[in-house]
Scaffold this motif. Structure first.
Motif, short mmCIF file in Angstrom:
data_model
loop_
_atom_site.label_atom_id
_atom_site.label_comp_id
_atom_site.label_asym_id
_atom_site.label_seq_id
_atom_site.Cartn_x
_atom_site.Cartn_y
_atom_site.Cartn_z
N SER A 86 -19.78 14.95 23.98
CA SER A 86 -21.09 15.57 23.99
C SER A 86 -22.02 14.85 24.95
CB SER A 86 -21.68 15.57 22.58
OG SER A 86 -23.00 16.08 22.58
N PHE A 87 -21.97 13.51 24.93
CA PHE A 87 -22.81 12.71 25.81
C PHE A 87 -22.50 12.99 27.27
CE2 PHE A 87 -23.29 8.85 28.35
CZ PHE A 87 -24.64 8.57 28.18
N THR A 88 -21.21 13.02 27.61
CA THR A 88 -20.85 13.24 29.01
C THR A 88 -21.20 14.66 29.46
OG1 THR A 88 -18.59 13.79 28.29
CG2 THR A 88 -19.00 11.53 28.99
N ALA A 138 -24.93 14.63 30.09
CA ALA A 138 -25.20 13.85 31.30
C ALA A 138 -24.84 14.65 32.54
CB ALA A 138 -24.41 12.54 31.26
N ALA A 191 -18.76 12.48 19.89
CA ALA A 191 -20.05 12.02 20.42
C ALA A 191 -19.95 11.70 21.90
CB ALA A 191 -20.53 10.80 19.63
N SER A 192 -18.82 11.10 22.31
CA SER A 192 -18.66 10.73 23.72
C SER A 192 -18.56 11.95 24.62
CB SER A 192 -17.41 9.85 23.89
OG SER A 192 -16.24 10.55 23.48
N ALA A 205 -35.93 11.77 26.72
CA ALA A 205 -34.64 11.34 27.25
C ALA A 205 -34.66 11.29 28.78
CB ALA A 205 -33.54 12.28 26.77
#
Length: 243
Positions: free
Chosen positions: A6-8, A11, A3-4, A82
């Protein structure tokens, strides 16, 4: 993929100036060809193609093909939401604000937020609907359409039977990135903007996300919701004090 990570990755896609310009150009819900998006981002068509491929792969954009042409749009309302929420985040210590140019003032006053009305006018209309008991804020950032509101929307030309609720319901609260408060979004918000344009109260700008109020629109907004340019100036003053 975690998840981290994918988030970065997402972003990083949004953070690039050219890609963010493309995403904002699509924020009114339209589908645009690569050439127009390249112009919006002030980059060459070749560079735009590379950026668009990354946005497609990242799930931020969708692509439609018509004949020999490809048109790009945001992948959905969740992407617009978002970006809207990210735009509302500002540093704690801000530099003195620069005076807004004419285009920026127009977007702050009234604009399309993906496919519903945002800006000072969107917030003012939402608050007027709440004051009149047409909608009511609920938990989960939702609005409930009340009986008096159902009658008002119907008289405006909104066919409530055609509204299909999403996972967030028929009406949700969308955080307005310029006004730092909520406006009406969701399927009901979409139909409200469509109805106001169909009634010629509002007109969408042909070359930006800005929305204009017609003389008929000001007359009707005053008669039905007690809104006029002065009331919006008072709203802006109150928000400045609250900030």
């Amino acid at each position: 993929m975690s998840a981290s990570s994918s988030f970065t990755d997402i972003a990083a896609l949004i953070a690039d100036p050219a890609r963010s310009a493309m995403l904002l150009a699509l924020f009114d819900g339209r589908a645009l060809p690569a050439g127009e998006l390249a112009f919006a981002a002030a980059i060459t068509p070749q560079t735009a193609s590379s950026h668009l491929a990354k946005l497609l792969a990242g799930g931020l954009l969708a692509c439609e093909t018509q004949g020999r042409h490809r048109y790009y749009r945001l992948a959905g309302a969740h992407v617009a939401q978002a970006i809207e929420y990210l735009s509302a985040i500002t540093p704690v210590a801000q530099a003195p604000a620069k005076p807004l140019d004419r285009q920026a003032r127009g977007l702050r006053f009234a604009r399309c937020c993906y496919n519903h009305l945002a800006g000072q006018l969107g917030v003012a209309i939402t608050q007027a609907l709440e004051r009149r008991g047409f909608i009511r804020g609920e938990e989960g950032k939702r609005f409930e359409l009340l009986p008096a509101g159902a009658q008002w929307f119907t008289e405006l030309g909104v066919d409530l039977a055609l509204i299909k609720p999403t996972r967030q319901g028929s009406a949700r609260q969308c955080l307005d990135w310029t006004e730092r408060t909520h406006h009406l979004a969701g399927p009901l918000g979409v139909q409200l903007l469509n109805a106001l344009c169909a009634a010629d109260w509002l007109r969408r700008s042909k070359d930006s996300r800005a929305v204009l109020v017609t003389p008929k629109g000001w007359a009707q907004l005053k008669a039905q919701l007690n809104l006029d340019p002065r009331s919006l100036e008072n709203l802006e003053h109150k928000q400045a004090l609250a900030g």
